[in-house]
Structures are given as C-alpha cells and as structure tokens.
Design a protein around this motif. Structure first.
Motif, PDB file in Angstrom:
ATOM      1  N   LEU A   1      -4.753   5.355  -1.611  1.00  0.00           N
ATOM      2  CA  LEU A   1      -3.604   4.443  -1.584  1.00  0.00           C
ATOM      3  C   LEU A   1      -3.872   3.364  -2.626  1.00  0.00           C
ATOM      4  O   LEU A   1      -5.028   3.054  -2.913  1.00  0.00           O
ATOM      5  CB  LEU A   1      -3.458   3.771  -0.217  1.00  0.00           C
ATOM      6  CG  LEU A   1      -2.944   4.593   0.958  1.00  0.00           C
ATOM      7  CD1 LEU A   1      -2.849   3.704   2.199  1.00  0.00           C
ATOM      8  CD2 LEU A   1      -1.605   5.225   0.653  1.00  0.00           C
ATOM      9  N   HIS A   2      -2.798   2.761  -3.130  1.00  0.00           N
ATOM     10  CA  HIS A   2      -2.999   1.663  -4.072  1.00  0.00           C
ATOM     11  C   HIS A   2      -1.938   0.601  -3.858  1.00  0.00           C
ATOM     12  O   HIS A   2      -0.880   0.847  -3.280  1.00  0.00           O
ATOM     13  CB  HIS A   2      -2.955   2.162  -5.514  1.00  0.00           C
ATOM     14  CG  HIS A   2      -1.651   2.777  -5.915  1.00  0.00           C
ATOM     15  ND1 HIS A   2      -1.326   4.076  -5.624  1.00  0.00           N
ATOM     16  CD2 HIS A   2      -0.581   2.262  -6.566  1.00  0.00           C
ATOM     17  CE1 HIS A   2      -0.127   4.342  -6.088  1.00  0.00           C
ATOM     18  NE2 HIS A   2       0.371   3.250  -6.657  1.00  0.00           N
ATOM     19  N   THR A   3      -2.249  -0.582  -4.347  1.00  0.00           N
ATOM     20  CA  THR A   3      -1.264  -1.661  -4.401  1.00  0.00           C
ATOM     21  C   THR A   3      -1.584  -2.565  -5.579  1.00  0.00           C
ATOM     22  O   THR A   3      -2.759  -2.778  -5.907  1.00  0.00           O
ATOM     23  CB  THR A   3      -1.220  -2.475  -3.091  1.00  0.00           C
ATOM     24  OG1 THR A   3      -0.245  -3.527  -3.239  1.00  0.00           O
ATOM     25  CG2 THR A   3      -2.560  -3.108  -2.748  1.00  0.00           C
TER      26      THR A   3
ATOM     27  N   TRP B   1       0.832  -1.214   0.000  1.00  0.00           N
ATOM     28  CA  TRP B   1       0.000   0.000   0.000  1.00  0.00           C
ATOM     29  C   TRP B   1       0.861   1.257   0.000  1.00  0.00           C
ATOM     30  O   TRP B   1       1.671   1.459   0.903  1.00  0.00           O
ATOM     31  CB  TRP B   1      -0.914   0.022   1.229  1.00  0.00           C
ATOM     32  CG  TRP B   1      -2.037  -0.961   1.156  1.00  0.00           C
ATOM     33  CD1 TRP B   1      -2.167  -2.104   1.886  1.00  0.00           C
ATOM     34  CD2 TRP B   1      -3.198  -0.877   0.323  1.00  0.00           C
ATOM     35  NE1 TRP B   1      -3.331  -2.747   1.537  1.00  0.00           N
ATOM     36  CE2 TRP B   1      -3.986  -2.019   0.585  1.00  0.00           C
ATOM     37  CE3 TRP B   1      -3.643   0.043  -0.627  1.00  0.00           C
ATOM     38  CZ2 TRP B   1      -5.198  -2.261  -0.060  1.00  0.00           C
ATOM     39  CZ3 TRP B   1      -4.845  -0.196  -1.280  1.00  0.00           C
ATOM     40  CH2 TRP B   1      -5.611  -1.335  -0.988  1.00  0.00           C
ATOM     41  N   HIS B   2       0.650   2.117  -0.976  1.00  0.00           N
ATOM     42  CA  HIS B   2       1.441   3.345  -1.062  1.00  0.00           C
ATOM     43  C   HIS B   2       0.718   4.375  -1.925  1.00  0.00           C
ATOM     44  O   HIS B   2      -0.310   4.088  -2.549  1.00  0.00           O
ATOM     45  CB  HIS B   2       2.825   3.049  -1.650  1.00  0.00           C
ATOM     46  CG  HIS B   2       2.767   2.618  -3.098  1.00  0.00           C
ATOM     47  ND1 HIS B   2       2.366   1.357  -3.480  1.00  0.00           N
ATOM     48  CD2 HIS B   2       3.050   3.276  -4.251  1.00  0.00           C
ATOM     49  CE1 HIS B   2       2.404   1.271  -4.804  1.00  0.00           C
ATOM     50  NE2 HIS B   2       2.800   2.416  -5.293  1.00  0.00           N
ATOM     51  N   THR B   3       1.281   5.576  -1.916  1.00  0.00           N
ATOM     52  CA  THR B   3       0.834   6.635  -2.811  1.00  0.00           C
ATOM     53  C   THR B   3       2.079   7.071  -3.580  1.00  0.00           C
ATOM     54  O   THR B   3       3.157   7.158  -3.000  1.00  0.00           O
ATOM     55  CB  THR B   3       0.154   7.777  -2.033  1.00  0.00           C
ATOM     56  OG1 THR B   3      -0.071   8.877  -2.900  1.00  0.00           O
ATOM     57  CG2 THR B   3       0.970   8.232  -0.843  1.00  0.00           C
ATOM     58  N   ASP B   4       1.961   7.282  -4.909  1.00  0.00           N
ATOM     59  CA  ASP B   4       3.174   7.366  -5.728  1.00  0.00           C
ATOM     60  C   ASP B   4       4.067   8.560  -5.392  1.00  0.00           C
ATOM     61  O   ASP B   4       3.592   9.687  -5.245  1.00  0.00           O
ATOM     62  CB  ASP B   4       2.788   7.400  -7.213  1.00  0.00           C
ATOM     63  CG  ASP B   4       2.341   6.029  -7.705  1.00  0.00           C
ATOM     64  OD1 ASP B   4       2.711   5.025  -7.089  1.00  0.00           O
ATOM     65  OD2 ASP B   4       1.610   5.973  -8.718  1.00  0.00           O
ATOM     66  N   SER B   5       5.344   8.268  -5.307  1.00  0.00           N
ATOM     67  CA  SER B   5       6.433   9.244  -5.093  1.00  0.00           C
ATOM     68  C   SER B   5       6.194  10.180  -3.914  1.00  0.00           C
ATOM     69  O   SER B   5       6.531  11.363  -3.976  1.00  0.00           O
ATOM     70  CB  SER B   5       6.745  10.027  -6.377  1.00  0.00           C
ATOM     71  OG  SER B   5       5.701  10.893  -6.743  1.00  0.00           O
TER      72      SER B   5
ATOM     73  N   ILE C   1      -7.225   5.534 -13.785  1.00  0.00           N
ATOM     74  CA  ILE C   1      -6.528   6.730 -13.306  1.00  0.00           C
ATOM     75  C   ILE C   1      -6.863   6.894 -11.827  1.00  0.00           C
ATOM     76  O   ILE C   1      -8.040   6.830 -11.444  1.00  0.00           O
ATOM     77  CB  ILE C   1      -6.990   8.008 -14.049  1.00  0.00           C
ATOM     78  CG1 ILE C   1      -7.079   7.751 -15.544  1.00  0.00           C
ATOM     79  CG2 ILE C   1      -6.053   9.180 -13.770  1.00  0.00           C
ATOM     80  CD1 ILE C   1      -8.056   8.649 -16.240  1.00  0.00           C
ATOM     81  N   TRP C   2      -5.841   7.064 -11.008  1.00  0.00           N
ATOM     82  CA  TRP C   2      -6.123   7.330  -9.594  1.00  0.00           C
ATOM     83  C   TRP C   2      -5.463   8.617  -9.149  1.00  0.00           C
ATOM     84  O   TRP C   2      -4.467   9.048  -9.691  1.00  0.00           O
ATOM     85  CB  TRP C   2      -5.730   6.162  -8.696  1.00  0.00           C
ATOM     86  CG  TRP C   2      -4.278   5.802  -8.669  1.00  0.00           C
ATOM     87  CD1 TRP C   2      -3.289   6.444  -7.976  1.00  0.00           C
ATOM     88  CD2 TRP C   2      -3.664   4.689  -9.329  1.00  0.00           C
ATOM     89  NE1 TRP C   2      -2.095   5.801  -8.188  1.00  0.00           N
ATOM     90  CE2 TRP C   2      -2.293   4.726  -9.010  1.00  0.00           C
ATOM     91  CE3 TRP C   2      -4.131   3.672 -10.162  1.00  0.00           C
ATOM     92  CZ2 TRP C   2      -1.394   3.776  -9.493  1.00  0.00           C
ATOM     93  CZ3 TRP C   2      -3.228   2.740 -10.650  1.00  0.00           C
ATOM     94  CH2 TRP C   2      -1.876   2.799 -10.309  1.00  0.00           C
ATOM     95  N   ASP C   3      -6.067   9.191  -8.105  1.00  0.00           N
ATOM     96  CA  ASP C   3      -5.649  10.484  -7.557  1.00  0.00           C
ATOM     97  C   ASP C   3      -4.782  10.205  -6.339  1.00  0.00           C
ATOM     98  O   ASP C   3      -5.281   9.774  -5.299  1.00  0.00           O
ATOM     99  CB  ASP C   3      -6.917  11.275  -7.182  1.00  0.00           C
ATOM    100  CG  ASP C   3      -6.636  12.729  -6.897  1.00  0.00           C
ATOM    101  OD1 ASP C   3      -5.527  13.022  -6.411  1.00  0.00           O
ATOM    102  OD2 ASP C   3      -7.527  13.553  -7.145  1.00  0.00           O
TER     103      ASP C   3
HETATM  104 FE   FE2 Z   1       2.418   2.969  -7.309  1.00  0.00          FE
END
Ligand code: FE2
Length: 280
Positions: free
Chosen positions: A254-256, A106-110, A247-249
């Motif tokens: 969070l995404h994985t 689980w994370h949010t990019d950069s 597309i996610w914000d």
């Molecule tokens: Fe990612």
C-alpha cells in the motif's frame, strides 16, 4: 547473470524494499534492465538514486517491467507520450502542467479495475526541502505477522472495489446510471506471481465492503486490517531527492503521499504505470 554484478544493493528495511546504486538507467542495456526487474519482483519496493532520465529513457525502462498503461486523465499527460503522467504544482505560461497532489490516503493503484496496474514508477526532477514523503507498507510482512487462525479466517474472503466509491470520496459528480467502470471483486489475500508469497491485499478509498458480510462489519474489518498493515513496523518512508526513481509493486504494497507546503516548494515528478493481471 553478469549484469546483476554491475549494481550494488542495500535493503531499505529488514525484509522489505531495496536501494540500488551504481546503475545508469539511461545508458544501460536491456540485460541490466531485466536484472533490475528480477530484483524488483522479490522486494516490493525499489529506490534507484542519482538518475537523469528523459521521458523516452523512462519509457524504455518502464517497458522492461511490461506493457505501459496510459492514464485516462489526458490533461496532465505529456502531449507526445500519454503513458507519462505529470505530478507537479508548477505553473508554466500561466497554465497548470500537472496534478499537484496525487494519491493521498492508503491505497493500491487502480484496484477498482478488473486488472489493476502491476507497478508504479515515479521519477523526481524537483522535490520540496520538506514534506511530500511517500510511505509504502509491506503487505506480505503484515500477512506473515497475523496468527495462523486469523489467516485462516481471512484467506478466501473477497473484497468489493468500486471506482464510483472513489469518485464519491473525491466529490466528483457522476450520473446515477454512469457505469463507466463497473465494480469488481478481488481476493483479500493475494499471491505474488514471482514466488507465491502472500499479501494482505486490503485498501481504502475504493472499497465498498466484503462479499457476504454486512456493513458496517465489512468496512470496519477493512479499516482494522489497513490500520494493522500500515503500522510503522511495516512501513518504509521515502524521503525524496532529485534524481530518485521509486518503483513499487501494487500486488504486495500500500502507499500514500504526504502533504507539503505548496506555496513554498515545487515538486515535479513523472509517473508511469505498468499493466497488471487479474489478482488471484
Ligand atoms: Fe497511488
């Protein structure tokens, strides 16, 4: 706006995410692209089915969201379009052409950057028959589900994010004095610039702790909050079809990724990123 009537919308979950149909991103004009972005800003996640996008089509659509961000890992970007990152386990002429398994956990990019990317777009050209689902957690719903006294405790806390921590997790060796990307501090609770809605902006992988709170208490609190925010009731599971644009914000989700059988299936996806602002 008249353009907004050209496509149909359906919620992915109650209050989170939207699926769009009856739009052809490759041929529609900038007014439709603008209407898509306005819709996206209110929903956190958007799925657009049945698309056929050339790399230049995907770049034109990405530009509607803002300034595309180049990827520092040039070995897997398209040679003539460094903003398109290839996620793929295909071998062409004996050579790996993409990152075979990007983004697990689980994370949010950069989030380790001072200005993390605003949104992430994936366009799928080949997908496995099973596995490789992308999970997305609604951090606004998670925030809204907290009792007011808990919200008062958390609002104003600052989280230390670290690129070095991520490299350590990935077992990438760095020299002790390698300060390529210095640690940054971001708020734990983030307001969305479109409408001010608040998100519980916690993450794993890049986090060193909470400012002013000793560890393990700080890291334990982050783990507890990520576990809270990624309960099934806050999570949309995307099952991939060829032609999907997802597309996610990153400002409110969070995404994985999830694994799939690499020996049995091929996955081939083009990813773009859009530059973001400093979280506040
Ligand atoms: Fe990612």
């Amino acid at each position: 706006m008249e353009a907004s009537t050209e496509f149909s919308l359906r919620p992915l979950m109650d209050g989170f995410g939207v699926e769009m149909r009856d739009v052809d991103l490759a041929t529609c004009g900038p007014d439709v692209h603008r209407a898509v972005v306005e819709t996206f800003d209110r929903h956190g996640v958007m799925v657009i089915r049945d698309q056929r996008l050339s790399p230049h089509d995907q770049m034109r659509f990405t530009n509607a969201f803002g300034t595309p961000e180049e990827n520092p890992r040039r070995e897997y970007t398209l040679p003539d379009i460094p903003e398109i990152y290839v996620i793929s386990n295909k071998i062409v002429d004996g050579r790996k052409i993409g990152d075979h398994q990007a983004g697990q956990g689980w994370h949010t990019d950069s989030s380790f950057l001072a200005e993390p990317v605003k949104c992430t777009m994936l366009y799928a050209m080949e997908v496995p028959d099973e596995g490789s689902d992308t999970l997305l957690a609604d951090l606004c719903a998670a925030w809204n589900a907290l009792p007011p006294e808990r919200q008062a405790e958390l609002d104003g806390l600052q989280v230390q994010h670290s690129w070095r921590a991520l490299m350590e997790l990935k077992k990438v060796y760095l020299a002790p004095d390698d300060n390529t990307i210095p640690d940054v501090v971001h708020p734990m609770v983030r307001a969305h610039p479109a409408d001010g809605r608040k998100a519980l902006w916690v993450s794993t992988g890049t986090t060193r702790g909470i400012v002013g709170m000793p560890n393990p208490q700080g890291l334990d609190l982050l783990d507890e909050l990520v576990a809270f925010a990624t309960q099934d009731r806050f999570v949309y599971r995307h099952k991939w079809h060829v032609g999907d644009v997802l597309i996610w914000d990153n400002r409110c989700t969070l995404h994985t990724g999830t694994p799939f059988d690499l020996s049995k299936y091929k996955r081939h996806v083009h990813r773009t990123w859009v530059r973001g602002d400093r979280p506040n």
